[in-house]
Design a protein around this motif. Sequence first.
Motif, PDB file in Angstrom:
ATOM      1  N   ARG A  19      13.562 -52.190 -13.385  1.00 60.34           N
ATOM      2  CA  ARG A  19      13.011 -50.886 -13.751  1.00 60.34           C
ATOM      3  C   ARG A  19      11.556 -50.732 -13.336  1.00 60.34           C
ATOM      4  N   GLY A  20      11.067 -51.574 -12.459  1.00 59.99           N
ATOM      5  CA  GLY A  20       9.648 -51.633 -12.149  1.00 59.99           C
ATOM      6  C   GLY A  20       9.081 -50.526 -11.281  1.00 59.99           C
ATOM      7  N   SER A  21       9.908 -49.696 -10.688  1.00 57.99           N
ATOM      8  CA  SER A  21       9.394 -48.691  -9.748  1.00 57.99           C
ATOM      9  C   SER A  21       9.559 -47.260 -10.229  1.00 57.99           C
ATOM     10  N   ILE A  22       9.934 -47.070 -11.455  1.00 56.48           N
ATOM     11  CA  ILE A  22      10.220 -45.719 -11.957  1.00 56.48           C
ATOM     12  C   ILE A  22       9.004 -44.804 -11.820  1.00 56.48           C
ATOM     13  N   LYS A  23       7.848 -45.236 -12.292  1.00 53.09           N
ATOM     14  CA  LYS A  23       6.646 -44.384 -12.239  1.00 53.09           C
ATOM     15  C   LYS A  23       6.240 -44.098 -10.801  1.00 53.09           C
ATOM     16  N   ASP A  24       6.243 -45.117  -9.954  1.00 57.32           N
ATOM     17  CA  ASP A  24       5.852 -44.936  -8.546  1.00 57.32           C
ATOM     18  C   ASP A  24       6.798 -43.990  -7.822  1.00 57.32           C
ATOM     19  N   ASP A  25       8.101 -44.197  -8.022  1.00 58.11           N
ATOM     20  CA  ASP A  25       9.078 -43.352  -7.334  1.00 58.11           C
ATOM     21  C   ASP A  25       9.007 -41.908  -7.812  1.00 58.11           C
ATOM     22  N   LYS A  26       8.841 -41.740  -9.107  1.00 59.05           N
ATOM     23  CA  LYS A  26       8.737 -40.381  -9.654  1.00 59.05           C
ATOM     24  C   LYS A  26       7.511 -39.676  -9.076  1.00 59.05           C
ATOM     25  N   ALA A  27       6.377 -40.356  -9.041  1.00 58.39           N
ATOM     26  CA  ALA A  27       5.158 -39.767  -8.475  1.00 58.39           C
ATOM     27  C   ALA A  27       5.338 -39.449  -6.995  1.00 58.39           C
ATOM     28  N   PHE A  28       5.981 -40.347  -6.253  1.00 61.16           N
ATOM     29  CA  PHE A  28       6.210 -40.124  -4.826  1.00 61.16           C
ATOM     30  C   PHE A  28       7.090 -38.896  -4.609  1.00 61.16           C
ATOM     31  N   ILE A  29       8.138 -38.781  -5.392  1.00 61.73           N
ATOM     32  CA  ILE A  29       9.060 -37.644  -5.268  1.00 61.73           C
ATOM     33  C   ILE A  29       8.334 -36.339  -5.587  1.00 61.73           C
ATOM     34  N   LEU A  30       7.589 -36.313  -6.668  1.00 63.14           N
ATOM     35  CA  LEU A  30       6.881 -35.088  -7.057  1.00 63.14           C
ATOM     36  C   LEU A  30       5.816 -34.706  -6.029  1.00 63.14           C
ATOM     37  N   ASN A  31       5.133 -35.689  -5.457  1.00 60.47           N
ATOM     38  CA  ASN A  31       4.069 -35.414  -4.479  1.00 60.47           C
ATOM     39  C   ASN A  31       4.601 -34.991  -3.113  1.00 60.47           C
ATOM     40  N   ASN A  32       5.808 -35.393  -2.769  1.00 61.90           N
ATOM     41  CA  ASN A  32       6.344 -35.116  -1.435  1.00 61.90           C
ATOM     42  C   ASN A  32       7.487 -34.111  -1.425  1.00 61.90           C
ATOM     43  N   TYR A  33       7.798 -33.561  -2.563  1.00 61.22           N
ATOM     44  CA  TYR A  33       8.912 -32.626  -2.704  1.00 61.22           C
ATOM     45  C   TYR A  33       8.774 -31.413  -1.783  1.00 61.22           C
ATOM     46  N   SER A  34       7.601 -30.845  -1.724  1.00 58.90           N
ATOM     47  CA  SER A  34       7.398 -29.598  -0.971  1.00 58.90           C
ATOM     48  C   SER A  34       7.617 -29.760   0.529  1.00 58.90           C
ATOM     49  N   LYS A  35       7.569 -30.973   1.044  1.00 61.43           N
ATOM     50  CA  LYS A  35       7.709 -31.231   2.475  1.00 61.43           C
ATOM     51  C   LYS A  35       9.171 -31.400   2.921  1.00 61.43           C
ATOM     52  N   GLN A  36      10.101 -31.310   1.990  1.00 59.87           N
ATOM     53  CA  GLN A  36      11.503 -31.620   2.283  1.00 59.87           C
ATOM     54  C   GLN A  36      12.285 -30.386   2.710  1.00 59.87           C
ATOM     55  N   SER A  37      13.455 -30.631   3.306  1.00 59.56           N
ATOM     56  CA  SER A  37      14.350 -29.546   3.703  1.00 59.56           C
ATOM     57  C   SER A  37      14.918 -28.868   2.461  1.00 59.56           C
ATOM     58  N   THR A  38      15.427 -27.671   2.640  1.00 59.21           N
ATOM     59  CA  THR A  38      16.002 -26.923   1.518  1.00 59.21           C
ATOM     60  C   THR A  38      17.154 -27.683   0.876  1.00 59.21           C
ATOM     61  N   ALA A  39      18.023 -28.276   1.688  1.00 58.03           N
ATOM     62  CA  ALA A  39      19.169 -29.023   1.152  1.00 58.03           C
ATOM     63  C   ALA A  39      18.701 -30.209   0.313  1.00 58.03           C
ATOM     64  N   LEU A  40      17.703 -30.923   0.798  1.00 57.85           N
ATOM     65  CA  LEU A  40      17.200 -32.078   0.058  1.00 57.85           C
ATOM     66  C   LEU A  40      16.460 -31.640  -1.204  1.00 57.85           C
ATOM     67  N   LYS A  41      15.738 -30.523  -1.126  1.00 55.07           N
ATOM     68  CA  LYS A  41      15.073 -29.996  -2.324  1.00 55.07           C
ATOM     69  C   LYS A  41      16.100 -29.674  -3.409  1.00 55.07           C
ATOM     70  N   ASN A  42      17.203 -29.055  -3.018  1.00 55.76           N
ATOM     71  CA  ASN A  42      18.259 -28.734  -3.991  1.00 55.76           C
ATOM     72  C   ASN A  42      18.842 -29.994  -4.606  1.00 55.76           C
ATOM     73  N   TYR A  43      19.041 -31.014  -3.787  1.00 56.72           N
ATOM     74  CA  TYR A  43      19.569 -32.294  -4.267  1.00 56.72           C
ATOM     75  C   TYR A  43      18.589 -32.925  -5.262  1.00 56.72           C
ATOM     76  N   ILE A  44      17.315 -32.897  -4.945  1.00 55.32           N
ATOM     77  CA  ILE A  44      16.291 -33.458  -5.834  1.00 55.32           C
ATOM     78  C   ILE A  44      16.239 -32.679  -7.140  1.00 55.32           C
ATOM     79  N   LYS A  45      16.323 -31.358  -7.064  1.00 60.58           N
ATOM     80  CA  LYS A  45      16.315 -30.529  -8.285  1.00 60.58           C
ATOM     81  C   LYS A  45      17.499 -30.866  -9.186  1.00 60.58           C
ATOM     82  N   ARG A  46      18.683 -31.025  -8.573  1.00 54.08           N
ATOM     83  CA  ARG A  46      19.866 -31.381  -9.372  1.00 54.08           C
ATOM     84  C   ARG A  46      19.663 -32.719 -10.065  1.00 54.08           C
TER      85      ARG A  46
END
Length: 160
Positions: A116-143
């Motif tokens: 469980r050691g990467s939860i905070k890092d991965d969450k921060a990475f996802i939130l910081n890079n979300y806007s740069k993703q394709s529409t399909a991937l954004k929808n997947y991340i939102k789900r």
Amino acid sequence: MKLIFSLVTAFILFFQSDLEALRNSYAKANQSNANTQSFITIAENQTGSDALTTGYKAAAQIMEAKITTEKGKRKSFVKAGATRLESIIKSNPNTIELRLIRLSVQENIPMIVGYRGSIKDDKAFILNNYSKQSTALKNYIKRFALQSKSMTEAEKATLK
């Protein structure tokens, strides 16, 4: 039951791209043991060796521990899958979908396992890079975020 399960899996594979089939199956995998087995089957049948396919295969290996009846094999499934996933992420540290896979695995794996050691890092990475993703991937991340145990309501609201 297995026949119906096989037919549904075949139908999904026939009408969807490989990556889309993996994503859809993975999103439903934790809902039941049958869905977990379906995801494992779909992942194992993938022929691609790209980072995302390999990441989903590693997640399938970890999830196999959940449904195996051989207690002695559970630890080896998790260890092998986690090692494989970590290796893939180390080689592709900027791939948001791999980080999403690891985050979801770590959120759902029992705490006693200790992976469980990467939860905070991965969450921060996802939130910081979300806007740069394709529409399909954004929808997947939102789900994913909607059912996420580690994302707060405020963080979920930032995913537009």
